[in-house]
Design an enzyme around this catalytic site. Structure first.
Site: not given
Ligand SMILES: Cc1cc2nc3c(=O)[nH]c(=O)nc-3n(C[C@H](O)[C@H](O)[C@H](O)COP(=O)(O)OP(=O)(O)OC[C@H]3O[C@@H](n4cnc5c(N)ncnc54)[C@H](O)[C@@H]3O)c2cc1C
Ligand code: SF4
Ligand code: SF4
Ligand code: FES
Lengths: 246, 599
Positions: B248, B125, B359, B246, B258, B261, B292, B404
């Site tokens: 992407h 990566f 992103h 960031q 997306l 990468e 990135r 990141r």
């Molecule tokens: C398309 C894409 C591809 C990616 N690919 C990669 C990758 O290959 N490798 C990597 O390391 N990272 C990757 N990332 C980044 C990574 O996926 C995210 O940073 C990470 O999954 C975030 O996880 P999280 O648990 O913090 O939040 P999320 O998975 O976004 O979860 C947020 C949660 O909070 C809840 N929530 C939010 N607001 C409220 C509210 N007001 N009340 C109640 N619930 C709420 C939502 O319902 C959800 O359950 C990618 C991101 C994207 C967008």
């Protein structure tokens, strides 16, 4: 601006939709409401049209959505009689007026939003987690690429419910027949070489209703937006059960 | 029903309430539920709809399955990638823990792809090296095809089902209940029923994900509205480093989804309008796998200088057909599907049109490496806010600093989800009882909803929330993009402040209580607006270029003045900025001092 829609042969800059509306607070019978939405870009998806309505015409239109790219499984709905995910269903190719209804046979909470509780209960009932009694090694468990490939075509399920709610057997016996989505996941764990409870999983499924209400009608695989094949998985479970008997 | 329950508000007691059911929230919940705590997970969508599900390429850990690797090299790459704004204690902790965390995920059932010898498949990566940048490209990203996020999120959900976590699905968190002793709980709105719930808890954990929806073009889901950061701002606390967003390099041009990468990791590369593999000019060693920020800037320059692709020369092409259909279908099946659906391109035959796309939210709720929320209190810059925690993309620990590395975020959510769980367990050992609540604590949460439901009904000439949201997204897109400068940003900030003010006169049409998604969008817009303001003001003030924050008028990094974190809060008089130092001292190894970044 006029964009030619491929496939349907209409030349039009407006899209006609008829959408199922039901508001429990107002009561009454559900109705179908007509909307017209401009076609804004060539690859426009059905979710774009719903968003256009919600943001510009009628803020009360109610549906679920999250990722917008077919991976979260939020926006399963019935589109011209076929279940699918709105965010990856192209407008081009849909016969107009596009008739949109909630997933069939489900309790409607409001408009296109249905109650998914029973669907998820059935998913939970197959104990969808890795079960193993062997103490875990210090490193990862080893699995050959071939063994890993066994679960391709099932782990990708997004739990959208399109398959299960298109299954006539489930419409009639959904209280006891697990339906294609839950059975696809049951098969996923039966196939996973790391799981040690295949026997118990099969015991749990060997039941006139849970499994054997599937009559190979194949609606499920035809509508799966992720191109998965629950029919094949159900068949695999049945064959495994048979093999176990002989 | 508990003692503050009324016909309008239901009162719940839990040991811990976690807001968010993405990878971070669920990993944390698992740690606590397996220790027999009463954990409530409150999520505005069903857990498997959380945006972690969309992560594609994989998760970094120095397993060394493909070529030798070491967590210390991973740490070096992460510090360098962060443009020296990352906190090195948190980075050391994360990189050291990574191999153990990945193996634990495997034990829990994540269907990782495999190498021929049966170990977890790892791919190269961007920004990864061996031997502290001297030993060539590393292969550090553990993958389940190109659906790693789906694989991890579903496994975490499954494990929580096993562990008996309490789920409150489709509940929207409205307001944190804060008093002199820290955070006592959260007010939430049951979207389906249209009722209020008061969750009292000995610890509250924000795991609400990113805020990509402040931009017009983004890879983020509709639900990525930065709600956790906004709850903290509403409580009068600061958010950190929001100006670092960031872009992407490879979102599908004009649409957003997306293209991971991993495509470049597997051997794909970028081409400009002249058919040139231009990254060789910008990053002679790492080429298409430079960090990135570097690749996104290179693309912006190519387009600006007239070397874009297509009739309008407004995008770049990502070529991968030379990898062969078999490899593409095995390692990148989801990319094949997305390109077909959203770009109308069969990537086994043709290149994919791409553009830098908003992103990842590097900034967020300030925390230490235990997930405890910290704030500045006079000279004490990292005072712990009792009983309040933040993890995942919502938090700023800060392991990503100004930029990141791909694959570090799935790692972060698992590492800090677990670490925070452990920290909360210690805290619960000391906090046996729920303290008494202020009897009025539920009121501001209720007021937040009632303002939308009971105000003057929408008129034809009313200000619509969709109009305000479009405006905000457009301002951020045009004034705070890949390249920034004083004049453009100053105008943006002024415009944004005016747009934010117009929210108070906006109204919605839907006055129903049952499943009112227009109400949810209004609440989300309020949240987005706070974070957009913090991001824009922080960016305007930072007169240097670092990581994702690139300025034409201040092209160099300025460690003398700016090697510090921004803390933005919002008061009566608008956005207020403060700063705190970077934690440059790791836990056990030597600090990596700032160097010029070359890839
Ligand atoms: C398309 C894409 C591809 C990616 N690919 C990669 C990758 O290959 N490798 C990597 O390391 N990272 C990757 N990332 C980044 C990574 O996926 C995210 O940073 C990470 O999954 C975030 O996880 P999280 O648990 O913090 O939040 P999320 O998975 O976004 O979860 C947020 C949660 O909070 C809840 N929530 C939010 N607001 C409220 C509210 N007001 N009340 C109640 N619930 C709420 C939502 O319902 C959800 O359950 C990618 C991101 C994207 C967008
Ligand atoms: S194949 Fe079986 S599960 Fe699928 S729709 Fe037909 S009866 Fe239902
Ligand atoms: S099998 Fe397909 S249709 Fe059925 S729930 Fe899974 S993704 Fe949806
Ligand atoms: S919105 Fe996620 S699948 Fe359609």
């Amino acid at each position: 601006m006029t964009i030619r829609l491929s496939g349907v042969g209409i030349v039009s800059d407006m899209i006609h939709l008829q959408i199922y509306r039901y508001d429990p607070e107002k009561g009454g019978e559900p109705t179908m409401q007509s909307f017209e939405v401009p076609l804004t870009k060539p690859g426009m998806k059905l979710l774009d049209a719903l968003n256009h309505i919600k943001w510009n015409l009628d803020g009360t239109l109610t549906y679920r959505r999250s990722c917008g790219e077919g991976v979260c499984g939020s926006d399963g709905m019935n589109i011209n009689g076929v279940n699918g995910l709105a965010c990856i269903t192209p407008i081009a190719g849909l016969k107009q007026p596009i008739k949109i209804r909630p997933l069939p046979s489900m309790g409607v909470i409001r408009d296109l939003v249905v109650d998914m509780e029973h669907f998820f209960d059935q998913y939970r009932s197959i104990r969808p987690w890795l079960q193993s009694e062997t103490p875990v090694p210090e490193h990862e468990r080893l699995q050959t690429p071939e063994d890993r490939a066994e679960i391709d075509g099932s782990y990708e399920c997004v739990l959208c419910g399109c398959c299960t709610t298109s299954c006539p057997s489930w419409w009639w016996n959904g209280d006891r027949f697990l339906g294609p989505a839950a059975l696809l996941q049951a098969d996923r764990w039966i196939r996973d070489s790391r799981d040690e409870m295949a026997g118990e999983r099969l015991d749990q499924l060997e039941d006139a209703f849970k499994l054997y209400r599937c009559h190979q009608i194949m609606n499920c695989m035809e509508c799966c937006p992720k191109d998965l094949n629950p029919t094949k998985a159900i068949d695999h479970i049945k064959r495994t059960l048979l093999a176990r008997k002989s | 029903m508990a003692y503050l329950s009324t016909d309008k508000v239901e009162h719940h007691f839990h040991d811990v309430v976690i807001i968010g059911a993405g990878g971070a929230g669920l990993r944390c919940a698992l740690q606590l539920a397996d220790a027999n705590c009463r954990v409530a997970v409150v999520s505005k969508v069903l857990p498997t709809r959380s945006h972690t599900v969309a992560a594609q390429g994989g998760m970094n850990a120095a397993l060394g399955n493909v070529s030798s690797d070491h967590w210390h090299w991973h740490m070096y790459d992460t510090v360098k990638g962060s443009d020296y704004l990352g906190d090195q204690d948190a980075i050391e902790y994360m990189c050291r823990a990574a191999p153990r965390m990945v193996r634990e995920l495997e034990h829990q059932g994540v269907p990782f792809s495999r190498l021929d010898n049966g170990t977890i498949y790892q791919r190269p990566f961007g920004g990864q090296s061996r031997e502290f940048g001297e030993g060539g490209q590393a292969s550090r990203t553990c993958a389940a095809a190109d659906r790693t996020g789906h694989a991890i999120l579903h496994t975490m959900y499954q494990q929580n089902l096993r562990a008996g976590t309490h789920f409150y699905d489709e509940f929207f968190a409205l307001d944190l209940m804060m008093d002199d002793n820290g955070c006592q709980g959260v007010m939430a709105w049951d979207i389906a029923e249209g009722r209020y719930h008061l969750f009292q808890a000995k610890a509250v954990i924000l795991a609400t994900g990113g805020a990509g929806r402040i931009f017009q073009m983004t890879t983020n889901a509709h639900i990525c509205t930065g709600d956790g950061g906004a709850l903290v701002l509403d409580a009068g606390l600061p958010v950190e480093d929001m100006e670092f967003f960031q872009f992407h390099p490879t979102g599908i041009a004009g649409v957003g989804p997306l293209i991971t990468e991993a495509v470049r990791g597997e051997g794909g590369y970028l081409l400009n309008g002249e058919g040139e593999r231009f990254m060789e000019r910008y990053a002679p060693t790492a080429k298409d796998l430079a960090s990135r920020d570097v690749v996104s800037r290179a693309i912006a320059v190519e387009i600006r200088e007239g070397r874009g692709c297509g009739p309008n020369k407004d995008h770049i092409l990502l070529k991968l057909d030379h990898l062969g259909a078999e490899l593409i279908m095995k390692r990148l099946p989801n990319i094949h599907e997305l390109a077909l659906r959203f770009a109308d391109v069969d990537c086994t035959k043709e290149p994919i049109p791409v553009l830098p796309t908003a992103h990842y939210t590097m900034g967020g709720v300030p925390t230490n490496r235990f997930g405890e929320v910290v704030y500045a209190d006079g000279d004490e810059k990292e005072r712990v806010m009792e009983s309040l925690y933040a993890i995942g993309e919502a938090a700023c620990a800060s392991v990503h600093g100004a930029n990141r590395l791909g694959g570090n975020s799935l790692l972060e959510i698992i590492v800090f989800g677990r670490a925070c769980g452990d920290q909360v367990l210690k805290h619960l050992g000391e906090k046996q009882y729920h303290p008494k609540l202020d009897p009025d604590c539920w009121k501001s949460g209720v007021a937040r909803v009632e303002r939308w439901l009971s105000g003057a009904p929408e008129q034809d000439d009313s200000v619509r929330i969709s109009g305000i949201r479009d405006e905000m997204e457009r301002i951020m897109q045009e004034h705070c993009s890949v390249y920034r400068n004083e004049a453009v940003m100053a105008e943006g900030v002024e415009h944004l402040e005016r747009t934010a003010a117009s929210l108070s006169s906006a109204s919605i049409k839907d006055r129903g209580r049952v499943f009112n998604t227009e109400l949810v969008e209004a609440l989300e817009l309020e949240n987005l607006m706070g974070l957009a303001r913090a991001a824009a003001s922080g960016a305007l003030a930072r007169t240097e270029s670092r990581g994702a924050h690139a300025r034409d008028d201040y092209p160099e990094r300025d460690d003398e003045q700016w090697m510090k974190h921004t803390l933005a809060s919002i008061g009566e008089n608008g956005v207020k900025l403060d700063y705190k130092p970077v934690r440059t001292v790791p836990m056990s190894v030597d600090s990596f001092p700032p160097k010029k970044r070359v890839y």
